[in-house]
Scaffold this motif. Structure first.
Motif, PDB file in Angstrom:
ATOM      1  N   ILE A  94      11.146  36.436  59.823  1.00 58.77           N
ATOM      2  CA  ILE A  94       9.716  36.446  59.219  1.00 58.77           C
ATOM      3  C   ILE A  94       9.831  37.272  57.789  1.00 58.77           C
ATOM      4  CG2 ILE A  94       7.586  37.529  59.027  1.00 58.77           C
ATOM      5  CD1 ILE A  94       7.627  37.477  62.276  1.00 58.77           C
ATOM      6  N   LEU A  95       9.410  36.632  56.749  1.00 57.53           N
ATOM      7  CA  LEU A  95       9.362  37.278  55.385  1.00 57.53           C
ATOM      8  C   LEU A  95       7.903  37.582  54.890  1.00 57.53           C
ATOM      9  CD1 LEU A  95      11.181  38.024  52.816  1.00 57.53           C
ATOM     10  CD2 LEU A  95      10.695  35.516  52.156  1.00 57.53           C
ATOM     11  N   ILE A  96       7.995  39.026  54.434  1.00 53.71           N
ATOM     12  CA  ILE A  96       6.605  39.153  54.045  1.00 53.71           C
ATOM     13  C   ILE A  96       6.640  39.709  52.370  1.00 53.71           C
ATOM     14  CG2 ILE A  96       4.826  41.471  54.411  1.00 53.71           C
ATOM     15  CD1 ILE A  96       6.207  41.787  57.197  1.00 53.71           C
ATOM     16  N   ALA A  97       5.659  39.089  52.006  1.00 56.66           N
ATOM     17  CA  ALA A  97       5.329  39.381  50.485  1.00 56.66           C
ATOM     18  C   ALA A  97       4.195  40.551  50.326  1.00 56.66           C
ATOM     19  CB  ALA A  97       5.058  38.165  49.776  1.00 56.66           C
ATOM     20  N   CYS A  98       4.214  41.585  49.914  1.00 57.54           N
ATOM     21  CA  CYS A  98       3.210  42.531  50.127  1.00 57.54           C
ATOM     22  C   CYS A  98       3.428  43.331  48.456  1.00 57.54           C
ATOM     23  CB  CYS A  98       3.208  43.378  51.178  1.00 57.54           C
ATOM     24  SG  CYS A  98       1.785  43.827  51.819  1.00 57.54           S
ATOM     25  N   ASP A  99       2.269  44.204  48.178  1.00 54.42           N
ATOM     26  CA  ASP A  99       2.314  44.699  46.950  1.00 54.42           C
ATOM     27  C   ASP A  99       2.804  46.156  47.138  1.00 54.42           C
ATOM     28  OD1 ASP A  99       0.037  45.581  48.230  1.00 54.42           O
ATOM     29  OD2 ASP A  99      -1.357  45.301  46.825  1.00 54.42           O
ATOM     30  N   GLY A 100       3.424  46.463  48.289  1.00 56.62           N
ATOM     31  CA  GLY A 100       3.656  47.786  48.213  1.00 56.62           C
ATOM     32  C   GLY A 100       2.649  48.763  48.698  1.00 56.62           C
ATOM     33  N   ASN A 101       1.545  48.487  49.022  1.00 58.46           N
ATOM     34  CA  ASN A 101       0.661  49.385  49.492  1.00 58.46           C
ATOM     35  C   ASN A 101       0.720  49.940  51.037  1.00 58.46           C
ATOM     36  OD1 ASN A 101      -0.171  47.263  51.056  1.00 58.46           O
ATOM     37  ND2 ASN A 101      -2.281  46.882  50.351  1.00 58.46           N
ATOM     38  N   SER A 117       7.782  41.339  45.443  1.00 61.16           N
ATOM     39  CA  SER A 117       7.547  40.346  44.295  1.00 61.16           C
ATOM     40  C   SER A 117       7.391  38.984  44.867  1.00 61.16           C
ATOM     41  CB  SER A 117       9.048  40.508  43.638  1.00 61.16           C
ATOM     42  OG  SER A 117       9.410  39.204  42.886  1.00 61.16           O
ATOM     43  N   ALA A 118       6.267  38.363  44.162  1.00 58.48           N
ATOM     44  CA  ALA A 118       6.016  36.974  44.682  1.00 58.48           C
ATOM     45  C   ALA A 118       7.144  36.018  44.157  1.00 58.48           C
ATOM     46  CB  ALA A 118       4.699  36.578  43.723  1.00 58.48           C
ATOM     47  N   LYS A 119       7.703  36.325  43.112  1.00 55.29           N
ATOM     48  CA  LYS A 119       8.978  35.243  42.539  1.00 55.29           C
ATOM     49  C   LYS A 119      10.037  35.430  43.495  1.00 55.29           C
ATOM     50  CE  LYS A 119      11.812  34.145  38.655  1.00 55.29           C
ATOM     51  NZ  LYS A 119      12.883  34.168  39.615  1.00 55.29           N
ATOM     52  N   GLU A 120      10.524  36.919  44.251  1.00 55.37           N
ATOM     53  CA  GLU A 120      11.597  37.027  44.854  1.00 55.37           C
ATOM     54  C   GLU A 120      11.288  36.302  46.265  1.00 55.37           C
ATOM     55  OE1 GLU A 120      14.362  40.519  45.475  1.00 55.37           O
ATOM     56  OE2 GLU A 120      12.696  40.967  46.813  1.00 55.37           O
ATOM     57  N   PHE A 121       9.983  36.238  46.782  1.00 58.27           N
ATOM     58  CA  PHE A 121       9.604  35.555  47.725  1.00 58.27           C
ATOM     59  C   PHE A 121       9.793  34.143  48.015  1.00 58.27           C
ATOM     60  CE2 PHE A 121       6.144  33.576  50.572  1.00 58.27           C
ATOM     61  CZ  PHE A 121       6.392  34.326  51.919  1.00 58.27           C
ATOM     62  N   THR A 122       9.399  33.588  47.005  1.00 58.20           N
ATOM     63  CA  THR A 122       9.557  32.090  46.551  1.00 58.20           C
ATOM     64  C   THR A 122      11.160  31.856  46.600  1.00 58.20           C
ATOM     65  OG1 THR A 122       8.988  32.322  44.288  1.00 58.20           O
ATOM     66  CG2 THR A 122       7.275  31.294  45.887  1.00 58.20           C
ATOM     67  N   ASP A 123      11.913  32.715  45.905  1.00 55.64           N
ATOM     68  CA  ASP A 123      13.155  32.598  45.593  1.00 55.64           C
ATOM     69  C   ASP A 123      13.970  32.685  47.091  1.00 55.64           C
ATOM     70  OD1 ASP A 123      12.901  31.888  42.873  1.00 55.64           O
ATOM     71  OD2 ASP A 123      13.616  34.045  42.458  1.00 55.64           O
ATOM     72  N   ILE A 124      13.686  33.425  47.777  1.00 50.41           N
ATOM     73  CA  ILE A 124      14.441  33.823  49.376  1.00 50.41           C
ATOM     74  C   ILE A 124      13.987  32.458  49.978  1.00 50.41           C
ATOM     75  CG2 ILE A 124      14.520  35.025  51.392  1.00 50.41           C
ATOM     76  CD1 ILE A 124      13.651  37.622  49.464  1.00 50.41           C
ATOM     77  N   LEU A 125      12.817  31.972  50.021  1.00 51.03           N
ATOM     78  CA  LEU A 125      12.513  30.808  50.940  1.00 51.03           C
ATOM     79  C   LEU A 125      13.397  29.618  50.474  1.00 51.03           C
ATOM     80  CD1 LEU A 125       8.664  31.222  51.829  1.00 51.03           C
ATOM     81  CD2 LEU A 125      10.710  31.951  53.055  1.00 51.03           C
ATOM     82  N   ALA A 146       7.597  23.081  45.827  1.00 55.75           N
ATOM     83  CA  ALA A 146       9.158  23.291  45.881  1.00 55.75           C
ATOM     84  C   ALA A 146       9.605  22.522  47.283  1.00 55.75           C
ATOM     85  CB  ALA A 146       9.779  24.792  45.771  1.00 55.75           C
ATOM     86  N   LYS A 147       8.607  21.890  47.842  1.00 54.23           N
ATOM     87  CA  LYS A 147       8.975  21.119  49.342  1.00 54.23           C
ATOM     88  C   LYS A 147       9.387  21.955  50.406  1.00 54.23           C
ATOM     89  CE  LYS A 147       7.744  17.212  47.283  1.00 54.23           C
ATOM     90  NZ  LYS A 147       6.710  16.675  47.700  1.00 54.23           N
ATOM     91  N   ILE A 148       9.259  23.168  50.319  1.00 50.54           N
ATOM     92  CA  ILE A 148       9.520  24.207  51.486  1.00 50.54           C
ATOM     93  C   ILE A 148       8.711  24.017  52.510  1.00 50.54           C
ATOM     94  CG2 ILE A 148      10.167  26.476  52.067  1.00 50.54           C
ATOM     95  CD1 ILE A 148      10.676  27.132  48.882  1.00 50.54           C
ATOM     96  N   GLU A 149       8.839  23.167  53.358  1.00 46.14           N
ATOM     97  CA  GLU A 149       7.734  23.060  54.614  1.00 46.14           C
ATOM     98  C   GLU A 149       8.086  23.309  55.975  1.00 46.14           C
ATOM     99  OE1 GLU A 149       7.411  18.783  53.481  1.00 46.14           O
ATOM    100  OE2 GLU A 149       6.039  19.340  52.021  1.00 46.14           O
ATOM    101  N   ASN A 150       9.423  24.001  56.044  1.00 46.35           N
ATOM    102  CA  ASN A 150       9.637  24.197  57.286  1.00 46.35           C
ATOM    103  C   ASN A 150       9.223  26.022  57.468  1.00 46.35           C
ATOM    104  OD1 ASN A 150      11.539  25.122  55.654  1.00 46.35           O
ATOM    105  ND2 ASN A 150      13.276  24.048  56.848  1.00 46.35           N
ATOM    106  N   THR A 151       8.656  26.550  56.618  1.00 48.68           N
ATOM    107  CA  THR A 151       8.252  27.878  56.755  1.00 48.68           C
ATOM    108  C   THR A 151       6.588  27.737  57.011  1.00 48.68           C
ATOM    109  OG1 THR A 151       9.918  28.605  55.418  1.00 48.68           O
ATOM    110  CG2 THR A 151       8.345  30.322  55.702  1.00 48.68           C
ATOM    111  N   LYS A 152       6.082  28.344  58.097  1.00 50.79           N
ATOM    112  CA  LYS A 152       4.669  28.477  58.278  1.00 50.79           C
ATOM    113  C   LYS A 152       4.229  29.786  57.576  1.00 50.79           C
ATOM    114  CE  LYS A 152       4.752  26.300  62.900  1.00 50.79           C
ATOM    115  NZ  LYS A 152       4.491  26.298  64.247  1.00 50.79           N
ATOM    116  N   LEU A 153       3.274  29.553  57.062  1.00 44.81           N
ATOM    117  CA  LEU A 153       2.503  30.578  55.833  1.00 44.81           C
ATOM    118  C   LEU A 153       1.333  31.180  56.480  1.00 44.81           C
ATOM    119  CD1 LEU A 153       3.292  28.841  52.562  1.00 44.81           C
ATOM    120  CD2 LEU A 153       4.619  30.732  53.457  1.00 44.81           C
ATOM    121  N   ILE A 154       1.444  32.303  56.445  1.00 44.67           N
ATOM    122  CA  ILE A 154       0.165  33.236  56.878  1.00 44.67           C
ATOM    123  C   ILE A 154      -0.399  33.979  55.396  1.00 44.67           C
ATOM    124  CG2 ILE A 154      -0.999  34.903  58.203  1.00 44.67           C
ATOM    125  CD1 ILE A 154       0.739  34.359  60.263  1.00 44.67           C
TER     126      ILE A 154
END
Lengths: 253, 124
Positions: free
Chosen positions: B5-12, B34-42, B71-79
């Motif tokens: 699981i990967l979490i993108a959060c604003d540090g709150n 970071s939103a950018k890092e999140f997409t890069d990792i995925l 970016a055609k990343i379709e195998n990661t479910k998103l919440i």
């Protein structure tokens, strides 16, 4: 990816949608903005029996009241929040108008607007306009502000009508704010013409079915139809009619 | 092997809270601010589930989801999370973006059992 669910955490905090609270975003072309805005306010005054709040970021409230009165709208039903004049004319006051700072002083603007929303009882809130607020703050700050504002409206069981220039439709703000809306209404002439055609077609179909129903009832009265055949035909036409009428009722603009 | 699981959060702090909750359930959880890092990792690594805070500093959750799907990343479910309200129009948009679910309100406080069950159902 077929699953689509929502989880509501800590209900007191995660406010569930209040019944009757509807959030609409109106996309209006610049050249017909004033005309369409007037229509939105007129409709809201007719639709809601209670008080309405109108916040203007564009024009002084006095000017808006003048325009509404000229067009036969009962401006006394609205409480105006003027976020234009106070920056130019400190200490101003007026009946039925609350003056607050413009979004240039965003924290103060937000705080005073929140106080009004907490204090006043209202059924509908008109926000004129998202495009103007976009001039003062970065997109994401405004998205957060609008989200919080919509949440306050839902908690207050009030409806929200947010106007925006159609030219801003591709901005992040409008795309994101649309996520919190129940309806996004395109008020461009092209769209309006398409809606008109759609309504005409639905009304023609309704008239045709009503004639058919009348003919079925007449045939039955004259004993040209059995009970079974009458009930079957009547049921079929009535069901189609109800579906068409429901579609027609749901088209507002 | 543990589900990732990967979490993108604003540090709150809510990201760290979710991370600790999910780690206790046996998931391998990473977090980025970071939103950018999140997409890069995925783009480079397969994750089973991605949590996106809707109000990230650089871009909204909708934009992040849009970038991931483009970016055609379709195998990661998103919440999506940290939203108090999505309208009917928003829910339609979420479906188009292939968002698996969204979470209203805060993760803190009551209902953690419900939250864990909900995640288990999505990720299975």
């Amino acid at each position: 990816m077929s699953f689509f669910g929502k989880l509501i955490m800590n209900k007191q905090h995660g406010k569930e949608k209040a019944a009757g609270s509807k959030i609409e975003v109106f996309l209006i072309p610049t050249k017909i903005y004033q005309e369409k805005l007037l229509g939105i306010v007129k409709n809201a005054v007719q639709e809601f029996k209670g008080r309405l709040l109108y916040i203007s970021l564009n024009k002084p409230a006095e000017k808006i009241i003048e325009t509404l009165q000229k067009n036969g709208v009962d401006a006394g039903r609205l409480l105006f929040i003027d976020a234009v004049t106070k920056d130019i004319q400190a200490g101003i006051s007026g009946q039925g108008i609350v003056y607050i700072p413009s979004p240039q002083n965003f924290d103060q603007f937000n705080a005073e607007l929140s106080q009004i929303l907490e204090k006043e009882k209202f059924e509908c809130f008109i926000f004129d306009s998202l495009s103007t607020i976009l001039l003062y703050q970065p997109d994401l700050a405004i998205v957060k502000f609008t989200h919080d504002l919509i949440t306050k409206l839902i908690v207050a069981h009030a409806c929200g009508k947010f106007t925006c220039l159609i030219e801003d439709v591709n901005s992040t703000l409008i795309k994101d704010v649309s996520m919190f809306a129940d309806e996004v209404i395109d008020m461009s002439e092209q769209r309006q013409a398409a809606v008109k055609t759609y309504i005409t077609k639905k009304e023609e179909a309704i008239a045709k079915l009503e004639n058919e129903l009348k003919a079925i009832k007449e045939a039955y009265a004259l004993k040209f139809m059995s009970d079974e055949s009458y009930l079957k035909s009547k049921g079929r036409v009535e069901s189609k009619l109800e579906s068409l009428k429901s579609k027609r009722r749901n088209i507002k603009y | 092997m543990a589900k990732k699981i990967l979490i993108a959060c604003d540090g709150n702090g809510s990201g760290a809270f979710i991370k600790s909750l999910l780690e206790k359930e046996g998931y391998a959880v990473s977090i980025t601010n970071s939103a950018k890092e999140f997409t890069d990792i995925l783009r480079n690594e397969k994750y089973d589930l991605g949590f996106i805070n809707f109000f990230m500093p650089e871009m909204s959750g909708r934009e992040i989801a849009e970038k991931i799907r483009n970016a055609k990343i379709e195998n990661t479910k998103l919440i999506l999370m940290n939203v108090e309200h999505f309208g009917a129009r928003g829910e339609e948009e979420l479906r188009k973006l292939g968002i698996s679910a969204y979470i209203y309100g805060t993760i803190y406080g009551t209902g953690n059992g419900h939250f864990k069950k909900f995640i288990k159902e999505i990720i299975r």
